[in-house]
Design an enzyme around this catalytic site. Structure first.
Site, short mmCIF file in Angstrom:
data_model
loop_
_atom_site.label_atom_id
_atom_site.label_comp_id
_atom_site.label_asym_id
_atom_site.label_seq_id
_atom_site.Cartn_x
_atom_site.Cartn_y
_atom_site.Cartn_z
N ASP A 109 0.67 5.13 1.96
CA ASP A 109 -0.22 5.45 3.04
C ASP A 109 -1.18 6.45 2.69
OD1 ASP A 109 1.26 3.85 4.68
OD2 ASP A 109 2.89 5.48 4.99
N HIS A 145 0.84 -1.20 -0.10
CA HIS A 145 0.10 -0.05 0.03
C HIS A 145 0.93 1.03 0.09
CE1 HIS A 145 1.21 -0.44 4.29
NE2 HIS A 145 0.93 0.86 4.34
N HIS A 198 4.64 0.35 -0.27
CA HIS A 198 5.49 -0.54 0.86
C HIS A 198 4.61 -1.75 1.58
CE1 HIS A 198 3.90 2.73 3.12
NE2 HIS A 198 3.66 1.70 4.18
N ARG A 220 5.78 6.08 14.48
CA ARG A 220 5.72 6.49 13.04
C ARG A 220 5.04 7.93 13.32
NH1 ARG A 220 2.11 4.45 7.95
NH2 ARG A 220 1.01 6.36 8.19
C1 SIN Z 1 3.42 0.91 7.77
O1 SIN Z 1 2.76 0.49 6.54
O2 SIN Z 1 3.45 2.16 7.80
C2 SIN Z 1 4.16 0.11 8.36
C3 SIN Z 1 5.53 -0.43 8.11
C4 SIN Z 1 6.15 -1.23 8.94
O3 SIN Z 1 5.77 -1.50 10.06
O4 SIN Z 1 7.04 -1.62 8.39
#
Ligand code: SIN
Length: 276
Positions: free
Chosen positions: A93, A91, A252, A267
């Site tokens: 974000d 996906h 990602h 994050r």
């Molecule tokens: C995410 O999709 O923001 C998480 C990515 C991760 O935890 O590696």
């Protein structure tokens, strides 16, 4: 960094204030390589926020309760007894927002001994590898997105509405759930001017003007094309590592291959502009 995208930047202590020249150089590397990595940092949430703010305005993140006292920082956690993870499908974000974010900064507090890597796939390289005819075809398409698809998948899989990372929807979350923006499938990067595929399969409803059934074959093909190994990079986390990725040209996926161990990350999300 081996792979299609990404550069590791060394020699900086990100817990300290950085000069404008250094921030400019990081931004150049970010625009050129689409994701930059740092290792062996010691960032508390306030220091991560201070570093993140050098690149833009920080945004709230829906559905996940932030850290107490740090409204822009969310914990991404998988406990040893949990089986599903956050971000485990390919996906980009918040593509389901009318103005999706420019970047995401993820900092590793605690990582498993093995596994829990993050994969990145490069939409610009995947676009540039296509024939002119296919580029022309994709360039005409718009995609309709909504977050409900992925949330329903998670709920069905876990038989729960409160996975470790998620809180019950608030009123502003309801608004997110009820919004289905349309974005171009081929996006021009606002800083580099390069075109890339901008697509997040798991959030997709359909191509605008088509039925979901008509959309599916091309969407399946797009996903398979975009995630070919030649367009990807795999990042192995170590404690204190930080990744800063460009949501405008990468997708990602967080690998979920470390059951029984804990992975705990901080994050934050940096605002972007409307895709064109
Ligand atoms: C995410 O999709 O923001 C998480 C990515 C991760 O935890 O590696």
């Amino acid at each position: 960094v081996p792979g299609a995208c990404g550069a590791e930047i060394q020699g900086l202590d990100l817990s300290q204030p950085q000069s404008d020249e250094v921030i400019c150089a990081i931004r150049e590397a970010f625009v050129q390589h689409h994701v930059v990595f740092f290792r062996e940092q010691h960032l508390d949430p306030a220091a991560q926020v201070a570093f993140g703010e050098r690149f833009g305005v920080l945004e709230d993140y829906p559905f996940v309760a932030p850290l107490p006292g740090h409204p822009k920082v969310i914990p991404i956690v998988k406990e040893p007894d949990e089986t599903s993870n956050f971000g485990g499908g390919w996906h980009t974000d918040l593509i389901y927002r009318p103005v999706p974010p420019m970047g995401t900064m993820l900092y590793a507090v605690e990582v498993p001994q093995r596994g829990g890597d993050t994969l990145f796939a490069d939409g610009i390289k995947a676009y540039e590898a296509l024939s002119g005819a296919m580029q022309g075809l994709l360039g005409q398409l718009q995609v309709e997105y909504n977050v409900r698809h992925v949330m329903r998948d998670i709920d069905e899989r876990d038989n729960a509405t409160t996975q470790g990372n998620r809180s019950m929807p608030s009123q502003s979350d309801q608004e997110v759930l009820n919004t289905s923006p349309v974005h171009p499938l081929v996006r021009t990067h606002p800083e580099s001017g390069r075109k890339g595929i901008y697509f997040s399969r798991e959030h997709t409803i359909r191509f605008a003007g088509m039925t979901p059934g008509e959309s599916k074959p091309l969407m399946d093909w797009l996903q398979a094309h975009l995630t070919q190994p030649i367009f990807t990079t795999r990042f192995h986390w170590t404690p204190g590592a930080l990744a800063f990725w460009d949501n405008r040209c990468l997708i990602h996926c967080a690998l979920n291959d470390y059951h029984g161990e804990r992975r705990y990350m901080h994050r934050l999300t940096i605002a972007g502009d409307k895709p064109v």
